[in-house]
Design an enzyme around this catalytic site. Structure first.
Site, PDB file in Angstrom:
ATOM      1  N   GLU A  87      53.255  27.614   6.994  1.00 37.36           N
ATOM      2  CA  GLU A  87      52.200  26.521   7.701  1.00 37.36           C
ATOM      3  C   GLU A  87      50.871  26.684   7.220  1.00 37.36           C
ATOM      4  OE1 GLU A  87      50.019  23.325   9.250  1.00 37.36           O
ATOM      5  OE2 GLU A  87      49.059  25.559   9.757  1.00 37.36           O
ATOM      6  N   GLU A  88      50.520  27.646   7.203  1.00 36.78           N
ATOM      7  CA  GLU A  88      48.871  27.613   6.416  1.00 36.78           C
ATOM      8  C   GLU A  88      48.591  27.322   5.053  1.00 36.78           C
ATOM      9  OE1 GLU A  88      45.718  27.534   8.412  1.00 36.78           O
ATOM     10  OE2 GLU A  88      46.513  27.884  10.689  1.00 36.78           O
TER      11      GLU A  88
ATOM     12  N   HIS B   3      41.161  28.773  13.508  1.00 34.73           N
ATOM     13  CA  HIS B   3      39.928  29.672  12.246  1.00 34.73           C
ATOM     14  C   HIS B   3      39.164  29.724  12.719  1.00 34.73           C
ATOM     15  CE1 HIS B   3      42.814  26.984   9.745  1.00 34.73           C
ATOM     16  NE2 HIS B   3      43.492  27.130  10.424  1.00 34.73           N
TER      17      HIS B   3
ATOM     18  N   ASP C  12      52.602  32.763  10.891  1.00 34.76           N
ATOM     19  CA  ASP C  12      52.484  33.034   9.259  1.00 34.76           C
ATOM     20  C   ASP C  12      50.605  33.469  10.474  1.00 34.76           C
ATOM     21  OD1 ASP C  12      52.590  29.940   9.637  1.00 34.76           O
ATOM     22  OD2 ASP C  12      50.919  30.152   7.958  1.00 34.76           O
TER      23      ASP C  12
HETATM   24 ZN    ZN Z   1      46.028  26.513  11.001  1.00 36.84          ZN
HETATM   25 ZN    ZN Z   2      47.270  26.409  12.983  1.00 33.27          ZN
END
Ligand code: ZN
Ligand code: ZN
Length: 407
Positions: free
Chosen positions: A139-140, A375, A81
């Site tokens: 995952e996020e 990020h 993702d």
């Molecule tokens: Zn991340």
């Molecule tokens: Zn990551």
């Protein structure tokens, strides 16, 4: 032989894997909505003749490379993702979708696992263990893809699981890991603090939640300093503080500056590596909140949400990973033991269930200006890191030995 053979295979597939990574990068998908990316992973496994299951944990993909005579199965996991962030890099394969971008490198993780599947299929005769390829959505966002895939049985018959993450703070060709807790338990909290609104010129007729909220936020800064053993780790960060009627887009234009609002909203995150520290921080947060509310005749609600558990590296798996890393890049390029970091990773869910190890794969390159952390809107990787990601996963699989199972 192994090292040269592994790198030769990684170089052989490199251009293709770069192309796959760039294609996924241009078409980022969020959370469980990773249908296109999952399709790419499933097609790649199909093409290798690996049996594939789709729709595991909503949109996850699982492929099983079966090795005749093997008694052990390891899983290799990639997340798929992207993030809901606007990409601000100038790469030619920049995200084509406004407000979504692969700024955590999961595009590279997916591409590297596809490359690893190709290499291991080719080297199948040297394998002593079955290998499960796990392509995970979401995952996020917690609760996310790891829990969903586990609920659908992704760890069934798996003895060990390994995951990697590109990490720009280390250079290409470096690996980093440690034994024990490596990434944090990451929790969130949401608070409403309710007083009594009124005319700003008559504060004595109100219960001002802004003043109480400000006192609370300041007091929170001492939780770690005064309640946590200095040799343990914790972070408490307040990330939201809202009161009054201002529209955040318009700033304070038009906002009522002569009104004490009835309520403030406060939110934030707690990161810890040990259950006892997490409990202490959580209890102290609420104790402070209750104390300030009570002392000022206000009411409160406190919602604490436990998130990703600690990513815990089990020693036998770490030994396998570090010996693979040493074999590939030598002792000097293995950062071990790396100090734990308080970022979260839902790989932690797997590591709480079965033996596991997570490894950071260096992806930075100062000369090329690739230094921004995951990020960051200008996050990028030096794509050469994918050679090392694939090499590590391949080596891990090849050097596993079968295990004696009780009859
Ligand atoms: Zn991340
Ligand atoms: Zn990551």
């Amino acid at each position: 032989m192994q090292k040269d053979l592994i790198f030769q295979q990684c170089h052989h597939h490199f251009n293709d894997i770069v192309a796959i990574r760039r294609d996924i990068h241009q078409h980022p998908e969020i959370g469980f909505d990773v249908h296109r990316t999952a399709g790419i992973a499933a097609d790649a496994l199909h093409a290798l003749g690996i049996p594939v299951k789709t729709g595991i944990g909503k949109t996850g993909v699982v492929g099983d490379l079966e090795v005749p005579g093997a008694t052990k199965r390891i899983a290799l996991r990639a997340d798929m993702d992207a993030l809901p962030i606007q990409e601000l890099t100038e790469v030619p394969f920049k995200s084509k979708i406004d407000g979504k971008a692969h700024l955590c490198g999961h595009d590279a993780h997916t591409a590297m696992l596809i490359g690893t599947a190709r290499i291991l299929s080719h080297l199948r005769s040297s394998l002593k263990t079955h290998v499960r390829f796990v392509f995970q959505p979401s995952e996020e966002v917690f609760p996310g893809g790891a829990e969903a895939m586990m609920a659908d049985g992704v760890l069934e018959d798996v003895d060990e699981i390994y995951g990697i993450h590109v990490f720009p703070l280390y250079g290409v060709g470096e690996y980093a890991t440690c034994v024990g807790p490596m990434l944090a338990q990451s929790d969130t909290f949401r608070i409403t603090l309710t007083g009594k609104g009124g005319h700003a010129a008559f504060p004595h007729l109100t219960v001002d939640p802004i003043v109480i909220g400000a006192q609370f936020v300041t007091a929170v800064q001492s939780i770690v300093a005064r309640n946590v053993n200095p040799l343990d780790s914790a972070v408490v960060s307040i990330t939201q503080l809202h009161g009054g009627d201002a529209n955040l887009q318009e700033g304070l234009t038009g906002a009522a500056l002569n009104v004490i609002p009835p309520q403030v909203l406060i939110g934030g995150t707690v990161r810890t590596l040990q259950k006892s520290v997490q409990t202490r921080v959580r209890e102290q947060l609420e104790r402070l909140l209750a104390g300030f509310a009570d002392a000022n005749n206000a009411a409160y609600t406190f919602k604490y949400q436990e998130g990703c558990p600690v990513t815990y590296n089990h020693e036998p798996c770490v030994n396998a990973a570090t010996s693979a890393a040493r074999g590939l890049v030598g002792e000097d390029n293995l950062i071990f033991p790396v100090p734990p970091i308080l970022g979260g990773e839902d790989f932690g869910c797997y590591s709480q269930e079965i033996p596991a190890c997570f490894v950071m794969v260096g992806a930075g390159n100062e000369e090329k200006g690739i230094v921004n952390m995951c990020h960051h809107p200008q996050f990028d990787i030096d794509e050469n890191c994918m050679i090392y990601g694939m090499a590590l996963l391949t080596s891990l699989a090849i050097h596993q030995t079968s295990i004696e199972k009780p009859i």
